[in-house]
Design a protein around this motif. Sequence first.
Motif, mmCIF file in Angstrom:
data_model
loop_
_atom_site.group_PDB
_atom_site.id
_atom_site.type_symbol
_atom_site.label_atom_id
_atom_site.label_comp_id
_atom_site.label_asym_id
_atom_site.label_seq_id
_atom_site.Cartn_x
_atom_site.Cartn_y
_atom_site.Cartn_z
ATOM 1 N N TYR A 141 0.728 -1.248 0.091
ATOM 2 C CA TYR A 141 0.008 0.081 0.003
ATOM 3 C C TYR A 141 0.711 1.266 0.098
ATOM 4 O O TYR A 141 0.421 2.136 -0.805
ATOM 5 N N PRO A 142 1.949 1.310 0.885
ATOM 6 C CA PRO A 142 2.831 2.571 0.537
ATOM 7 C C PRO A 142 3.330 2.803 -0.927
ATOM 8 O O PRO A 142 3.423 3.906 -1.502
ATOM 9 N N CYS A 143 3.679 1.705 -1.597
ATOM 10 C CA CYS A 143 4.225 1.795 -3.039
ATOM 11 C C CYS A 143 3.087 2.238 -3.813
ATOM 12 O O CYS A 143 3.280 3.005 -4.769
ATOM 13 N N LEU A 144 1.880 1.839 -3.656
ATOM 14 C CA LEU A 144 0.770 2.016 -4.465
ATOM 15 C C LEU A 144 0.438 3.411 -4.157
ATOM 16 O O LEU A 144 0.080 4.268 -5.279
ATOM 17 N N ARG A 145 0.414 3.890 -2.961
ATOM 18 C CA ARG A 145 0.024 5.278 -2.465
ATOM 19 C C ARG A 145 1.018 6.289 -3.321
ATOM 20 O O ARG A 145 0.804 7.407 -3.652
ATOM 21 N N ALA A 146 2.389 6.022 -3.266
ATOM 22 C CA ALA A 146 3.467 6.669 -4.074
ATOM 23 C C ALA A 146 3.428 6.709 -5.423
ATOM 24 O O ALA A 146 3.988 7.696 -5.974
ATOM 25 N N GLY A 147 2.745 5.747 -5.818
ATOM 26 C CA GLY A 147 2.710 5.475 -7.369
ATOM 27 C C GLY A 147 4.050 5.028 -7.866
ATOM 28 O O GLY A 147 4.504 5.219 -9.034
ATOM 29 N N ALA A 148 4.657 4.073 -7.167
ATOM 30 C CA ALA A 148 6.051 3.529 -7.364
ATOM 31 C C ALA A 148 5.976 2.681 -8.605
ATOM 32 O O ALA A 148 5.094 1.602 -8.407
ATOM 33 N N VAL A 149 6.432 2.683 -9.718
ATOM 34 C CA VAL A 149 6.420 1.979 -10.755
ATOM 35 C C VAL A 149 8.219 1.890 -11.403
ATOM 36 O O VAL A 149 8.607 2.910 -11.833
ATOM 37 N N GLN A 366 2.767 16.738 -10.090
ATOM 38 C CA GLN A 366 4.007 16.735 -10.798
ATOM 39 C C GLN A 366 5.239 16.385 -9.772
ATOM 40 O O GLN A 366 6.048 15.675 -10.500
ATOM 41 N N TRP A 367 5.306 16.928 -8.906
ATOM 42 C CA TRP A 367 6.446 16.566 -7.897
ATOM 43 C C TRP A 367 6.107 15.242 -7.249
ATOM 44 O O TRP A 367 7.181 14.306 -7.150
ATOM 45 N N LYS A 368 4.697 14.619 -7.037
ATOM 46 C CA LYS A 368 4.852 13.249 -6.736
ATOM 47 C C LYS A 368 5.193 12.503 -7.707
ATOM 48 O O LYS A 368 5.831 11.242 -7.267
ATOM 49 N N LEU A 373 9.415 8.049 -9.247
ATOM 50 C CA LEU A 373 10.482 7.492 -9.916
ATOM 51 C C LEU A 373 11.696 7.075 -8.970
ATOM 52 O O LEU A 373 12.127 6.009 -8.847
ATOM 53 N N LYS A 374 11.934 8.019 -8.070
ATOM 54 C CA LYS A 374 13.037 7.812 -7.006
ATOM 55 C C LYS A 374 12.692 6.637 -6.064
ATOM 56 O O LYS A 374 13.341 5.997 -5.561
ATOM 57 N N TYR A 375 11.363 6.765 -5.529
ATOM 58 C CA TYR A 375 10.726 5.857 -4.666
ATOM 59 C C TYR A 375 10.780 4.466 -5.236
ATOM 60 O O TYR A 375 11.327 3.417 -4.600
ATOM 61 N N ALA A 376 10.439 4.349 -6.602
ATOM 62 C CA ALA A 376 10.447 3.002 -6.955
ATOM 63 C C ALA A 376 11.936 2.355 -7.287
ATOM 64 O O ALA A 376 12.228 1.313 -6.909
ATOM 65 N N GLU A 377 12.729 3.289 -7.536
ATOM 66 C CA GLU A 377 14.157 2.967 -7.480
ATOM 67 C C GLU A 377 14.927 2.438 -6.155
ATOM 68 O O GLU A 377 15.551 1.472 -6.179
ATOM 69 N N LEU A 378 14.496 3.207 -5.357
ATOM 70 C CA LEU A 378 14.744 2.962 -3.959
ATOM 71 C C LEU A 378 14.275 1.400 -3.393
ATOM 72 O O LEU A 378 15.061 0.600 -2.711
ATOM 73 N N VAL A 379 13.068 1.230 -3.843
ATOM 74 C CA VAL A 379 12.602 -0.143 -3.427
ATOM 75 C C VAL A 379 12.987 -1.325 -4.083
ATOM 76 O O VAL A 379 13.227 -2.378 -3.596
ATOM 77 N N TYR A 380 13.162 -1.115 -5.610
ATOM 78 C CA TYR A 380 14.008 -2.113 -6.203
ATOM 79 C C TYR A 380 15.224 -2.358 -5.852
ATOM 80 O O TYR A 380 15.766 -3.566 -6.044
ATOM 81 N N ALA A 381 15.985 -1.338 -5.401
ATOM 82 C CA ALA A 381 17.190 -1.657 -4.939
ATOM 83 C C ALA A 381 17.559 -1.946 -3.573
ATOM 84 O O ALA A 381 18.614 -2.223 -2.988
#
Length: 467
Positions: A141-149, A366-368, A373-381
């Motif tokens: 849910y945090p990733c979903l809320r952030a829009g992390a892809v 726009q900021w979100k 993008l960075k949020y997704a990168e951190l999770v992926y890593a």
Amino acid sequence: MNPVACLRLRASAATSPSPSHRQPPRSVYRLPPRASASTAAVSCVMASGKEHATTASADQKKGGLLGKLNKVVLAYSGGLDTSVIVPWLRENYGCEVVCFTADVGQGAIEMEGLEKKAKASGASQLVVKDLTEEFVGQYIYPCLRAGAVYERKYLLGTSMARPVIAKAMVDVAKEVGADAVAHGCTGKGNDQVRFELTFYALNPELKVVAPWREWDITGREDAIEYAKKHNVPVPVSKKSIYSRDRNLWHLSHEGDILEDPANEPKEDMYMMSVSPENAPSKPEYLEIGIVAGVPTSINGKDLSPASLLTKLNEIGGKHGIGRIDMVENRLVGMKSRGVYETPGGTIMSAAVRELEALTLDRETMQWKDMLALKYAELVYAGRWFDPLRQSMDAFMETITATTTGSVTLKLYKGSVTVTSRKSPYSLYREDISSFENGEIYNQADAEGFIRLYGLPTRVRAMLEKGI
């Protein structure tokens, strides 16, 4: 009582408060503080634990071929690799091995017979934890809320599952008094990083053992020979030609013909979804209720996070929703090709993003999107427990506080189409958006706005023309 059954832990279903129209709701699902440790883990000595404990004690006195450890918690699936790792750890580190299995929604078949397999491999204990509600509510849910892809397509199914499993391993290690943890990840993949960064973040004193980076076993045949040599029954199962990872969020497929990006996936590979061509010819409509940026209901019925996702997986899979075929950049530097099935996650993502169109202003959106993008990168890593991701999550939670309402979706032969969106916090005003003049927006005001907004463009043109 079945020892595995006694270890089943069910997180209580989260309930969603009714949205208030006078004050923005607070996020329903919060991440626990970084320093907190789960106290829910339970360990259970198997019926034959006494026999194995005696053997382990003898190993501990003499140490192993590579060193000396007291007790190791092993991420255990019951497959060939992890079955072989148990005796390998005892032989090379002279230690007692506690097997740990996390239920993150991989399915009942993968959970069957684990007690017998762990016992036969020489483990002293088997610990099983049901992490499904925690996985969905506090990671998905945090990733979903952030829009992390990640890289435009990947919804981070495996990336989100590893830190919740690794965190549970750290908890179990503390409870059973282990001084080390081990995993069966290869040295070529991303998962080794995700597991170990979590270990480092939550307990840097734990020794980490990664057999695939240490042993001489190079493949399946070597592993089978090692198992026979150490009297470990080889798990009897039909080996898939694909490398798969399954949890409640997705199912990934890699290997075999997929290693050539030019090859189209075979239809018999898919397991969570039907082919869009074979999906029902009649569309299905769903209303997804959302509170503070996360889904809470389907067609007006409130469900816990895991139950809601399970239901959407069933519905989405029936309509061929959520198939993704992509070439991605692994953290370790190489490119890989994977095919993902994420039916429920695709539906959730479409609903949340659409509701944000009503509730977020232009600059915030726009900021979100940039931060996502960075949020997704951190999770992926594997940097789930980094202060940066946690700080970004606080930002995401704050700006989505008013992302509450409902979205109606039309599911039809692999497609998800939004047909309706509603929110008590909508920034859309029909009286302003209408083509008719009103008290708030007078069309004549646009002339002065355009003159000022276009002044830099006009000045540049004047300079070029010598005016």
